[in-house]
Design an enzyme around this catalytic site. Structure first.
Site, PDB file in Angstrom:
ATOM      1  N   LEU A   7      -6.904   8.453  -4.292  1.00  0.00           N
ATOM      2  CA  LEU A   7      -7.501   8.416  -2.960  1.00  0.00           C
ATOM      3  C   LEU A   7      -6.720   7.578  -1.957  1.00  0.00           C
ATOM      4  O   LEU A   7      -7.185   7.330  -0.850  1.00  0.00           O
ATOM      5  CB  LEU A   7      -8.955   7.933  -3.055  1.00  0.00           C
ATOM      6  CG  LEU A   7      -9.843   8.798  -3.962  1.00  0.00           C
ATOM      7  CD1 LEU A   7     -11.250   8.237  -4.010  1.00  0.00           C
ATOM      8  CD2 LEU A   7      -9.840  10.254  -3.520  1.00  0.00           C
ATOM      9  N   CYS A   8      -5.510   7.150  -2.325  1.00  0.00           N
ATOM     10  CA  CYS A   8      -4.653   6.399  -1.400  1.00  0.00           C
ATOM     11  C   CYS A   8      -4.021   7.332  -0.377  1.00  0.00           C
ATOM     12  O   CYS A   8      -3.680   8.472  -0.689  1.00  0.00           O
ATOM     13  CB  CYS A   8      -3.524   5.698  -2.162  1.00  0.00           C
ATOM     14  SG  CYS A   8      -4.021   4.178  -2.928  1.00  0.00           S
ATOM     15  N   HIS A   9      -3.846   6.814   0.815  1.00  0.00           N
ATOM     16  CA  HIS A   9      -3.144   7.554   1.857  1.00  0.00           C
ATOM     17  C   HIS A   9      -1.640   7.338   1.698  1.00  0.00           C
ATOM     18  O   HIS A   9      -1.207   6.243   1.346  1.00  0.00           O
ATOM     19  CB  HIS A   9      -3.563   7.046   3.243  1.00  0.00           C
ATOM     20  CG  HIS A   9      -4.987   7.345   3.569  1.00  0.00           C
ATOM     21  ND1 HIS A   9      -6.018   6.543   3.146  1.00  0.00           N
ATOM     22  CD2 HIS A   9      -5.541   8.358   4.270  1.00  0.00           C
ATOM     23  CE1 HIS A   9      -7.155   7.050   3.578  1.00  0.00           C
ATOM     24  NE2 HIS A   9      -6.901   8.148   4.260  1.00  0.00           N
TER      25      HIS A   9
ATOM     26  N   MET B 165      -2.660  -1.545  -2.088  1.00  0.00           N
ATOM     27  CA  MET B 165      -2.374  -0.764  -3.298  1.00  0.00           C
ATOM     28  C   MET B 165      -0.867  -0.588  -3.496  1.00  0.00           C
ATOM     29  O   MET B 165      -0.388  -0.566  -4.634  1.00  0.00           O
ATOM     30  CB  MET B 165      -3.078   0.597  -3.250  1.00  0.00           C
ATOM     31  CG  MET B 165      -4.598   0.486  -3.299  1.00  0.00           C
ATOM     32  SD  MET B 165      -5.232  -0.566  -4.635  1.00  0.00           S
ATOM     33  CE  MET B 165      -4.613   0.271  -6.063  1.00  0.00           C
ATOM     34  N   GLU B 166      -0.121  -0.496  -2.412  1.00  0.00           N
ATOM     35  CA  GLU B 166       1.330  -0.378  -2.527  1.00  0.00           C
ATOM     36  C   GLU B 166       1.934  -1.662  -3.093  1.00  0.00           C
ATOM     37  O   GLU B 166       2.833  -1.607  -3.950  1.00  0.00           O
ATOM     38  CB  GLU B 166       1.939  -0.032  -1.172  1.00  0.00           C
ATOM     39  CG  GLU B 166       1.681   1.395  -0.719  1.00  0.00           C
ATOM     40  CD  GLU B 166       0.257   1.696  -0.265  1.00  0.00           C
ATOM     41  OE1 GLU B 166      -0.061   2.877  -0.068  1.00  0.00           O
ATOM     42  OE2 GLU B 166      -0.557   0.754  -0.107  1.00  0.00           O
TER      43      GLU B 166
ATOM     44  N   ASP C 227       9.956  -3.185 -20.361  1.00  0.00           N
ATOM     45  CA  ASP C 227      10.824  -2.142 -20.918  1.00  0.00           C
ATOM     46  C   ASP C 227      12.241  -2.648 -21.148  1.00  0.00           C
ATOM     47  O   ASP C 227      12.851  -2.365 -22.179  1.00  0.00           O
ATOM     48  CB  ASP C 227      10.855  -0.927 -19.984  1.00  0.00           C
ATOM     49  CG  ASP C 227      11.747   0.174 -20.519  1.00  0.00           C
ATOM     50  OD1 ASP C 227      11.532   0.615 -21.665  1.00  0.00           O
ATOM     51  OD2 ASP C 227      12.682   0.584 -19.797  1.00  0.00           O
TER      52      ASP C 227
END
Length: 163
Positions: free
Chosen positions: A75-77, A111-112, A126
């Protein structure tokens, strides 16, 4: 109960319509830690990790991840990011990471920033897992956000129990 912003009248998840919101400057900073053995820390400091420099690889992975956040979080733009910076510091207990993201848009970049630092932490894991499979990724969190209707947030100010 307040109205849920990401649920429509039928109970379905939806992306919020931001078209009526003003474009403003937005900034977010997030952080995470990758805790590891002293031997792995020494290998990073001595530039002897088997896959190459985990810090530079993690920095680049975080930048790419920030740019692709809307493809990962449903739901992120998709936002026009104006700047992404991922920083990594080696400490005695492991690698401490910070991501900073800015934009001029109708919604924020929390969120970014969180995605950038999470992917950077996974990349450190990793790059070092051949040396230490017991590493722990911890303390993934938002440190700061500015801009937007909800106002500014700074962890040390807004966190309960802090001064």
């Amino acid at each position: 109960m307040s109205k849920l912003t990401h649920i429509d009248e039928h109970g379905h998840a939806r992306m919020v319509d931001t078209s009526a919101k003003s474009i403003t400057s937005r900034r977010a900073v997030a952080s995470a830690r990758v805790l590891m053995s002293p031997a792995t820390v020494a290998a990073i400091r001595d530039h002897t990790t088997p896959k190459g420099d985990p810090l530079e690889t993690a920095r680049l992975a975080g930048i790419v991840a920030a740019k692709r956040t809307a493809e990962r979080i449903p739901l992120c733009h998709a936002l026009p990011l104006t700047h992404v910076d991922v920083r990594a510091q080696v400490h005695d207990d492991g690698v401490h990471l910070e991501a900073e993201v800015t934009t001029r848009a109708q919604t924020g970049v929390e969120m970014e920033a969180l995605t950038a630092v999470a992917v950077a932490a996974l990349t450190v894991y990793d790059m070092c897992k051949a040396l230490d499979k017991s590493m722990t990724i911890s303390d993934l969190r938002l440190e700061l956000k500015t801009g937007g209707k909800s106002g500014d947030y700074r962890r040390e100010v807004n966190q309960p129990g802090t001064t």
